[in-house]
Design an enzyme around this catalytic site. Structure first.
Site, PDB file in Angstrom:
ATOM      1  N   LYS A  11       0.818  -1.217   0.000  1.00 25.29           N
ATOM      2  CA  LYS A  11       0.000   0.000   0.000  1.00 25.29           C
ATOM      3  C   LYS A  11       0.854   1.271   0.000  1.00 25.29           C
ATOM      4  CE  LYS A  11       0.901   2.048   3.962  1.00 25.29           C
ATOM      5  NZ  LYS A  11       1.446   1.503   5.120  1.00 25.29           N
ATOM      6  N   SER A  92       7.526 -12.400  -0.967  1.00 20.26           N
ATOM      7  CA  SER A  92       7.058 -11.023  -1.063  1.00 20.26           C
ATOM      8  C   SER A  92       7.992 -10.141  -1.872  1.00 20.26           C
ATOM      9  CB  SER A  92       6.866 -10.431   0.332  1.00 20.26           C
ATOM     10  OG  SER A  92       6.296  -9.146   0.211  1.00 20.26           O
ATOM     11  N   GLY A  99       7.118   1.089   5.371  1.00 22.57           N
ATOM     12  CA  GLY A  99       5.886   1.863   5.183  1.00 22.57           C
ATOM     13  C   GLY A  99       5.087   1.478   3.956  1.00 22.57           C
ATOM     14  N   LEU A 100       5.418   0.335   3.342  1.00 22.59           N
ATOM     15  CA  LEU A 100       4.664  -0.085   2.159  1.00 22.59           C
ATOM     16  C   LEU A 100       3.661  -1.195   2.477  1.00 22.59           C
ATOM     17  CD1 LEU A 100       7.355  -0.019  -0.687  1.00 22.59           C
ATOM     18  CD2 LEU A 100       5.803   1.785   0.075  1.00 22.59           C
ATOM     19  N   GLY A 101       3.408  -1.405   3.759  1.00 27.63           N
ATOM     20  CA  GLY A 101       2.363  -2.358   4.140  1.00 27.63           C
ATOM     21  C   GLY A 101       2.771  -3.810   4.068  1.00 27.63           C
ATOM     22  N   SER A 102       4.075  -4.096   4.218  1.00 25.84           N
ATOM     23  CA  SER A 102       4.503  -5.499   4.110  1.00 25.84           C
ATOM     24  C   SER A 102       3.849  -6.372   5.177  1.00 25.84           C
ATOM     25  CB  SER A 102       6.018  -5.609   4.185  1.00 25.84           C
ATOM     26  OG  SER A 102       6.481  -5.178   5.446  1.00 25.84           O
ATOM     27  N   SER A 103       3.734  -5.848   6.396  1.00 24.05           N
ATOM     28  CA  SER A 103       3.153  -6.692   7.453  1.00 24.05           C
ATOM     29  C   SER A 103       1.657  -6.876   7.232  1.00 24.05           C
ATOM     30  CB  SER A 103       3.450  -6.125   8.842  1.00 24.05           C
ATOM     31  OG  SER A 103       2.603  -5.047   9.149  1.00 24.05           O
ATOM     32  N   GLU A 141      -2.489  -7.560  12.900  1.00 20.41           N
ATOM     33  CA  GLU A 141      -1.736  -6.303  12.964  1.00 20.41           C
ATOM     34  C   GLU A 141      -1.684  -5.772  14.398  1.00 20.41           C
ATOM     35  OE1 GLU A 141       0.161  -5.700  10.135  1.00 20.41           O
ATOM     36  OE2 GLU A 141      -0.788  -3.771   9.728  1.00 20.41           O
ATOM     37  N   ASP A 152      -3.898  -0.017   6.983  1.00 17.96           N
ATOM     38  CA  ASP A 152      -3.039  -0.905   6.199  1.00 17.96           C
ATOM     39  C   ASP A 152      -3.746  -2.203   5.816  1.00 17.96           C
ATOM     40  OD1 ASP A 152      -1.157   1.040   6.656  1.00 17.96           O
ATOM     41  OD2 ASP A 152       0.454  -0.364   7.154  1.00 17.96           O
TER      42      ASP A 152
HETATM   43  O1  PMV Z   1       4.003   1.568   9.321  1.00 19.03           O
HETATM   44  P1  PMV Z   1       3.770   2.589   8.261  1.00 19.03           P
HETATM   45  O2  PMV Z   1       4.999   3.299   7.886  1.00 19.03           O
HETATM   46  O3  PMV Z   1       3.007   2.058   7.089  1.00 19.03           O
HETATM   47  O4  PMV Z   1       2.863   3.732   8.895  1.00 19.03           O
HETATM   48  C1  PMV Z   1       1.495   3.606   8.986  1.00 19.03           C
HETATM   49  C2  PMV Z   1       0.822   4.921   9.059  1.00 19.03           C
HETATM   50  C3  PMV Z   1       0.567   5.493  10.445  1.00 19.03           C
HETATM   51  O5  PMV Z   1      -0.526   6.385  10.276  1.00 19.03           O
HETATM   52  C4  PMV Z   1       1.782   6.279  10.905  1.00 19.03           C
HETATM   53  C5  PMV Z   1       0.236   4.445  11.500  1.00 19.03           C
HETATM   54  C6  PMV Z   1      -1.136   3.795  11.377  1.00 19.03           C
HETATM   55  O6  PMV Z   1      -1.356   2.795  12.104  1.00 19.03           O
HETATM   56  O7  PMV Z   1      -1.995   4.274  10.652  1.00 19.03           O
END
Ligand code: PMV
Length: 327
Positions: A11, A92, A99-103, A141, A152
């Protein structure tokens, strides 16, 4: 019975990272880098193989039941999906912890594959099934991240583009949206960045709260601009929508800087894009990780020049189109 193969996209958050933690609106889009999972029946254990991150582990069913109890699984809305012996192989394309939603993509795949392999998804119930997958992925999550907003797992389940507020997501029309996905290669901790915002807000609530409201308004304007772009039939309307999207991206980055979640590597990225006439922002938690540059109506040569500039400065760049399909 047999084997179940599933996949989920990564994402990109277009607007609303951090403010979404305070119940504000956010908009996220599916990324065409995906996570693939194959689940098959095993003898008497659960095995997990994640070759891309060098993890391979096997648990006995007893160990797993104990673990499930420990995690409060008994209070979950449905019975534990992890009841049978299974082997899972995960591959993957998504870099982890960036921050690309891997988890979340992993959580969606795992929930979806286990629900499928145990016959818990109803044939013909498209949206209801996805909601179930999304709910389980959210649970996962929560175990991994503590208090995630839920954006996410929502975008990684539904794909396309989602409008997310107060835990609920609704689909948004997706126009062709071409971006450069830029890796700063700077590691960061989402948890630490979220704490940083919370502390800044505690120190200066009257200054920070209006920023969070502004970010909410930006997400709303952003959704309108995506809609305008998707429905534009004349070149001038398309151009106006692209200009609006670029300007909203620029404002958003400024506000994220004010929240203290940018980073010199991200500021440089934004400046390099700007020097090429393009707009950029961080995406996800910030502090490093990834940024996006919106291409808008820039010509091929200008985009290529921007890519080259970024790569010359040590960034890794992918050209990609946002709005990839979900689970
Ligand atoms: O973990 P990231 O880098 O995808 O950050 C998610 C975005 C935040 O708003 C910072 C956290 C969340 O849970 O929405």
């Amino acid at each position: 019975s047999g084997e179940v193969r599933v996949s989920a996209p990564g994402k990109v958050i277009l607007h609303g990272e951090h403010s979404v933690v305070y119940g504000k609106r956010a908009v996220a889009l599916g990324l065409d880098l995906r996570t693939h999972l194959t689940v098959s029946a095993a003898a008497d254990s659960v095995s997990l193989c994640l070759p891309d991150v060098d993890i391979s582990k096997t648990w006995s069913l007893e160990e797993l039941r104990a673990l499930w109890k420990q995690m409060g699984g008994a209070q979950a809305p449905d019975a534990a999906p992890l009841a049978d012996a299974q082997a899972a192989l995960l591959r993957s394309q998504l870099p982890t912890g960036a921050g690309l939603g891997s988890s979340a993509a992993y959580a969606v795949c795992l929930s979806g594959a286990l629900l499928t392999s145990q016959g818990r998804l109803d044939p013909g119930e498209g949206r209801a099934n996805l909601e179930k997958v999304c709910r389980w992925a959210f649970r996962s999550e929560q175990i991994i991240h503590g208090t995630p907003s839920g954006i996410d797992n929502s975008i990684c389940t539904y794909g396309g583009a989602v409008n997310f507020k107060g835990g609920a997501s609704t689909p948004v029309e997706v126009p062709p949206l071409q971006v450069l996905l830029v890796n700063t290669k700077v590691p960061r901790s989402t948890k630490a960045l979220i704490s940083g915002v919370r502390e800044r807000r505690e120190r200066h609530p009257s200054a920070i709260d209006p920023i969070l409201d502004s970010l909410d308004a930006l997400a709303e304007r952003g959704i309108q601009a995506l809609h305008d772009l998707a429905s534009a039939t004349r070149d001038q309307d398309r151009a106006a929508a692209h200009e609006t999207i670029a300007e909203l991206i620029e404002i958003n980055q400024g506000l994220l800087c004010a929240l203290g979640v940018s980073h010199p590597s991200l500021d440089r990225l934004v400046a390099l894009a700007q020097a090429n006439g393009l707009r950029a922002k961080l995406t996800g938690a910030g502090g490093g990780g990834f940024g996006i540059v919106v291409e808008g109506l820039a010509g091929k040569e200008d985009v290529a020049k921007c890519c080259l500039d970024l790569e010359t400065h040590g960034y890794q760049v992918w050209r990609t189109r946002l709005g990839a399909p979900g689970f």
